[in-house]
Design an enzyme around this catalytic site. Structure first.
Site, short mmCIF file in Angstrom:
data_model
loop_
_atom_site.label_atom_id
_atom_site.label_comp_id
_atom_site.label_asym_id
_atom_site.label_seq_id
_atom_site.Cartn_x
_atom_site.Cartn_y
_atom_site.Cartn_z
N GLY A 1 7.26 -36.12 25.15
CA GLY A 1 7.66 -35.68 23.82
C GLY A 1 8.70 -34.59 23.90
N PHE B 1 13.59 -27.21 20.67
CA PHE B 1 14.01 -26.34 21.76
C PHE B 1 13.12 -26.48 22.99
CE2 PHE B 1 10.61 -23.78 20.17
CZ PHE B 1 10.77 -23.75 18.79
N LYS C 1 10.47 -29.49 25.54
CA LYS C 1 9.93 -30.82 25.81
C LYS C 1 8.50 -30.70 26.30
CE LYS C 1 14.45 -32.81 26.86
NZ LYS C 1 15.29 -33.52 27.86
N LYS D 1 4.30 -27.88 27.90
CA LYS D 1 5.44 -27.73 27.01
C LYS D 1 6.33 -26.64 27.57
CE LYS D 1 4.77 -25.93 22.87
NZ LYS D 1 4.45 -25.82 21.43
N ASP E 1 -1.20 -26.34 8.73
CA ASP E 1 -0.44 -27.58 8.90
C ASP E 1 -1.34 -28.72 9.39
OD1 ASP E 1 1.89 -29.02 8.59
OD2 ASP E 1 2.63 -28.59 10.62
#
Length: 363
Positions: A29, A33, A35, A51, A145
């Site tokens: 993914g 800014f 991956k 990440k 969220d």
């Protein structure tokens, strides 16, 4: 060469985490800014999700404070239905966040695949995430969220809440005021705070978002369509005046449950785990049994494929074929030239404020 490789492999368990402790397996993914990769710890051979984020890009997009805020929250969390942080570290150019690896895919992927979920499947996800939300609220954390995209399945089919980029910690007797979330899952009080008709909102917005997610799992769509062209007054009108279209074949308990989670007024909403447990729809559920992860999911994700959009992997292979370790060591110059003094100072401040963390233990 052999001696150098052997030296690289001999990591002491007391060492601070660093990139050399991990082997990169594949990319899964990417964001604005950074991956996400599957990595394997060289000593334990355990798999994790890593990440990595460019400090420079975070600063230029004014997201550095968000990253630090998220890290300050996730370092305090440990729950069976949350994607837990395992370690965090940095180098001169990048920040690295290592967390639980869950390969079952997010609910957005599975909704795209199946359209809707069966009620028993949806109900288990609801209960597991409700336990996670209750845990967060007990620590004064509001996620802000909750949506299918931020709920990921593990290999056995259990649901886990992830992505704390918009999360905030409420001070005692204080309300949040920032306009945060994903529009169709946002509670009315977020919009009324935006237009100034209410002074703020609290943890109860998360229960509305969970209700909107349950609605989508069962109906294949959120409760209301809220295009970006609508202002906050128009959104509130739709949320208040447009009735929920719930199927007549649903049980009266389910209709009542969904309606109360999506109540316009936070005072009328199911807004705690205790109130959910007491509702007729959930009175027969043993939440301690669910907390122990002994409830068997009715859906088990495929273990023979990556449960996500395959187009990313194709694009990643075309655009970037160099391993992460090689790219990190190149010392590449910024595409926009030398950093300004302001950016240099911001980079130094970010590096100083970054929280280095280690939960991983390798027996």
């Amino acid at each position: 060469m052999g001696a150098r490789c052997a030296k690289r492999r001999r990591h002491q368990e007391g060492d601070k985490p660093c990139l050399a402790h991990f082997s990169v397996i594949r990319s899964i993914g990417r964001g604005a800014f950074g991956k996400v990769c599957i990595v394997q710890h060289r000593s334990s051979h355990k798999l994790y999700a890593m990440k990595y984020m460019s400090k420079e890009r975070c600063i230029r997009q004014n997201m550095a404070d968000n990253v630090l805020k998220e890290l300050s929250i996730v370092t305090t969390l440990d729950h069976p239905f949350i994607v837990n942080l395992q370690s965090s570290f940095q180098d001169a150019r990048y920040m690295y966040i290592v967390s639980d690896l869950l390969l079952g895919g997010d609910l957005r992927f599975h909704l795209n695949q199946h359209g809707i979920f069966r009620e028993d499947r949806s109900k288990l996800y609801l209960c597991e995430i409700a336990l996670a939300v209750d845990y967060l609220h007990s620590r004064s954390i509001v996620h802000r969220d909750i949506k299918p995209d931020n709920i990921i399945l593990d290999e056995k089919g259990h649901a886990h809440l992830t992505d704390f980029n918009l999360a905030t910690r409420l001070e005692p007797d204080k309300l949040a005021t920032s306009f945060s979330g994903t529009r169709v899952y946002m509670a009315p009080e977020l919009f009324s705070t935006c237009n100034g008709s209410t002074p703020g909102y609290d943890h109860r917005i998360d229960w509305y978002s969970l209700g909107a997610t349950l609605h989508e799992m069962l109906r294949g769509r959120p409760p209301h369509q809220l295009p970006s062209s609508l202002n906050s007054h128009q959104v509130l009108m739709i949320q208040h005046e447009s009735p929920l279209e719930l199927p007549s074949e649903w049980s009266s308990d389910l209709i009542s449950f969904v309606s109360l989670l999506l109540a316009f007024s936070p005072q009328s909403r199911l807004s705690s785990l205790d109130s959910i447990k007491k509702h007729p729809y959930c009175t027969r559920i043993d939440f301690a049994w669910i907390q122990s992860r002994r409830a068997a999911p009715s859906f088990v994700p495929s273990q023979h494929c990556l449960n996500c959009d395959p187009m990313y992997e194709i694009e990643e292979r075309v655009v970037v074929s160099t391993p992460i370790h090689d790219r990190r060591g190149r010392g590449r110059k910024s595409s926009k030239g030398a950093s300004s003094e302001v950016e240099t100072a911001a980079l130094e401040a970010l590096s100083t404020s970054f929280i280095e963390y280690k939960r991983i233990t390798h027996e």
